[in-house]
Design a protein around this motif. Structure first.
Motif, short mmCIF file in Angstrom:
data_model
loop_
_atom_site.label_atom_id
_atom_site.label_comp_id
_atom_site.label_asym_id
_atom_site.label_seq_id
_atom_site.Cartn_x
_atom_site.Cartn_y
_atom_site.Cartn_z
N PHE A 61 1.78 17.97 0.05
CA PHE A 61 2.58 16.80 -0.29
C PHE A 61 3.55 17.14 -1.43
N PRO A 62 4.65 16.38 -1.56
CA PRO A 62 5.56 16.60 -2.68
C PRO A 62 4.83 16.46 -4.01
N THR A 63 5.12 17.34 -4.95
CA THR A 63 4.51 17.30 -6.28
C THR A 63 5.59 17.20 -7.34
N VAL A 64 5.14 17.05 -8.58
CA VAL A 64 6.09 16.90 -9.69
C VAL A 64 6.92 18.17 -9.90
N ASN A 65 6.51 19.26 -9.30
CA ASN A 65 7.24 20.53 -9.47
C ASN A 65 8.34 20.73 -8.43
N ASP A 66 8.47 19.80 -7.47
CA ASP A 66 9.50 19.94 -6.44
C ASP A 66 10.86 19.45 -6.94
N THR A 67 11.92 20.06 -6.42
CA THR A 67 13.29 19.72 -6.79
C THR A 67 13.79 18.53 -5.97
N SER A 120 0.83 -1.20 0.00
CA SER A 120 0.00 0.00 0.00
C SER A 120 0.87 1.25 0.00
N ILE A 121 1.99 1.19 0.69
CA ILE A 121 2.91 2.33 0.70
C ILE A 121 3.55 2.49 -0.68
N LEU A 122 3.97 1.37 -1.28
CA LEU A 122 4.57 1.42 -2.61
C LEU A 122 3.61 2.03 -3.63
N ARG A 123 2.31 1.67 -3.52
CA ARG A 123 1.34 2.15 -4.50
C ARG A 123 0.64 3.45 -4.07
N TYR A 124 0.96 3.94 -2.89
CA TYR A 124 0.36 5.19 -2.43
C TYR A 124 0.77 6.29 -3.40
N GLN A 125 -0.20 7.03 -3.91
CA GLN A 125 0.08 7.92 -5.03
C GLN A 125 1.11 9.00 -4.70
N VAL A 126 1.22 9.40 -3.45
CA VAL A 126 2.26 10.36 -3.09
C VAL A 126 3.64 9.74 -3.33
N VAL A 127 3.79 8.47 -2.97
CA VAL A 127 5.06 7.77 -3.20
C VAL A 127 5.32 7.58 -4.69
N VAL A 128 4.27 7.29 -5.46
CA VAL A 128 4.42 7.15 -6.91
C VAL A 128 4.88 8.47 -7.52
N VAL A 129 4.30 9.58 -7.07
CA VAL A 129 4.73 10.89 -7.56
C VAL A 129 6.19 11.15 -7.17
#
Length: 494
Positions: free
Chosen positions: A426-432, A261-270
């Motif tokens: 949460f971390p997004t695709v725009n974070d460094t 569930s952690i691996l597939r948690y969308q925040v982790v996927v992002v």
């Protein structure tokens, strides 16, 4: 009811293959909601205005509440008998409740006054949990009436595994490569489009699942011919304490599911694809690529299970998943620049990533597919042991423990990312990418699954229900039916 089937003993009864496939869609119908709720953190924090910690706490607390609703649902399910059967009413009511909760959550939470935002979000999430509990309780309990043939029970895992692979693989592709490109970010437009499709597809799956189980949703398939032993809430603890197979299954699958569930948690996927690898769209393409191999892996696993039993199939899958997780940790630690893992720079590292990631998702995810027929096994073992046919109670005890443990991913991820500076969003695709983000992602995505797999291997050492034992169980249940006798009938206790 029981007759010889080919060269199978007379204590087995079967279902048509297509009916097993249709009933497996009941799990798919709820998995659709599980998939779209994987993005709810971005809606709650990014659109509705709730903080990361508050959002994670609500999701975690709701899952714990979900666990407490399970025993109640199981208790009712075991006692329920209607003109429409035992299981079908739960399936339909559950799915309607799920649809209602999602439509209300995403249409109201972000438009009500800010003082009511949290209350509305919690209320809608609780409604979602009630619907999810009703429908998923049937996925586990309904296995007992569908078939008791050890050559057929693993087939549910095959159908379930194939649809789950397609659902999560194509779903991720749809979100990452289409919706994100269309809407630019996790906007209300994206959620409206995603949720509308999910509600429709889930409803269709539920209808098909009802068709699949209809011939077997009859009293003649509900355990023993004389199933008069009363079921009480105080019986939950003796079941958990005395049924060793059930306890070991809970430990192994719950820890696996926590990790997965952690691996597939969308925040982790992002974090993995969008930040570490530098392109979130890769997640959709990779999910599409690994879908077919994962279907093949599921078929291989089920073929193995029909020959050697569900226990050996789970152990084999766990070893494969553990090996892949270890390999992925090594790959990410050894490469100098993780952004080189891309389709614009296809080389040995990217090929290795796809291979290892495929094995991890395919074999590592098999525990979720295998668990449902294994719950049917431990439920039959309980009938063999005590004379009680209580699949609802058995299935929902499992769900109760399972959900207590799997309530942790949202909290674990939320607290973890807040510790490295992401307390408001949460971390997004725009974070460094930073070192902290890199190592946090590797731990969440791969190290935690490794630990879950190790616990599973240990627990399976003590799991008693191999193929030979299940043959003894089914023969024993038939003997009880024929003699109108159960082990604890006189004592009426465990």
């Amino acid at each position: 009811m029981t007759k010889a089937i080919g060269d199978q003993p007379s204590y087995y009864h079967e279902s048509k293959l297509w009916r097993i496939g249709l009933f497996a869609l009941n799990n798919s119908a709820t998995n659709i909601y599980l998939f779209i709720l994987g993005f709810v953190a971005y809606y709650a924090a990014g659109i509705a205005g709730l903080t990361v910690v508050v959002t994670s706490t609500v999701i975690t607390g709701s899952r714990i509440f979900d666990g407490f609703t399970d025993p109640i649902a199981g208790f009712i399910l075991d006692k329920l008998e209607t003109r429409f059967g035992k299981f079908r009413p739960f399936m339909v009511i559950g799915n309607v409740t799920l649809a209602t909760s999602i439509l209300l959550m995403y249409s109201l939470t972000h438009i009500v006054p800010s003082s009511y935002t949290l209350i509305v979000f919690i209320g809608c999430y609780i409604l979602y949990i009630l619907g999810y509990t009703l429908q998923t309780s049937v996925t586990k309990a309904g296995q007992t009436v569908l078939t008791n043939n050890p050559k057929q029970r693993p087939l549910f895992a095959m159908f379930d595994g194939i649809v789950t692979a397609l659902l999560f693989g194509l779903g991720q592709l749809y979100v990452a490569s289409y919706l994100m490109q269309k809407h630019g970010d996790f906007t209300i437009g994206l959620f409206t489009e995603l949720n509308t499709i999910a509600v429709i597809v889930s409803a269709i799956f539920t209808i098909l699942a009802v068709i699949g189980i209809t011939p077997k949703d009859k009293k003649e398939y509900y355990g023993l011919a004389d199933n008069t032993v009363e079921t009480r809430f105080k019986d939950y603890w003796p079941i958990l304490k005395s049924n060793k197979g059930f306890l070991m299954l809970i430990i192994s699958v719950a820890t696996d599911k926590l990790a997965f569930s952690i691996l597939r948690y969308q925040v982790v996927v992002v974090m993995l694809f969008g930040i570490v690898m530098g392109d979130f769209a890769i997640s959709g393409v990779v999910s599409a690529i690994v879908t077919i191999p994962n279907v093949v892996i599921t078929i291989i696993t089920v073929a193995f299970a029909t020959k050697w039993g569900l226990k050996k199939a789970l152990v084999m899958s766990t070893w494969a998943g553990l090996s892949a997780a270890i390999s992925l940790v090594g790959l990410f630690l050894l490469i100098e620049d993780p952004t080189m893992l891309s389709f614009e720079n296809i080389g040995i590292p990217m090929i290795l990533f796809i291979v290892f990631y495929t094995i991890l998702l395919g074999f590592g995810g098999n525990s979720s597919a295998l668990v449902n027929p294994m719950i049917a096994d431990v439920s039959d073992y309980e009938t063999f042991r005590t004379g009680r046919y209580i699949p609802g109670m058995m299935g929902t005890i499992f769900s109760f423990i399972d959900k207590l443990i799997t309530s942790l991913p949202a909290l674990i991820v939320g607290i973890t990312v807040s510790l490295i500076g992401f307390s408001d969003e949460f971390p997004t695709v725009n974070d460094t990418l930073t070192d902290a983000l890199f190592y946090t992602t590797v731990v969440l995505a791969f190290v935690i699954p490794m630990l879950g797999f190790i616990v599973t291997l240990i627990a399976m050492k003590f799991y008693p229900l191999d193929k030979k034992k299940m043959e003894e169980v089914q023969a024993g249940i038939l003997a009880m039916k024929q003699t109108n006798h159960s082990p604890d009938k006189e004592k009426n206790v465990f």
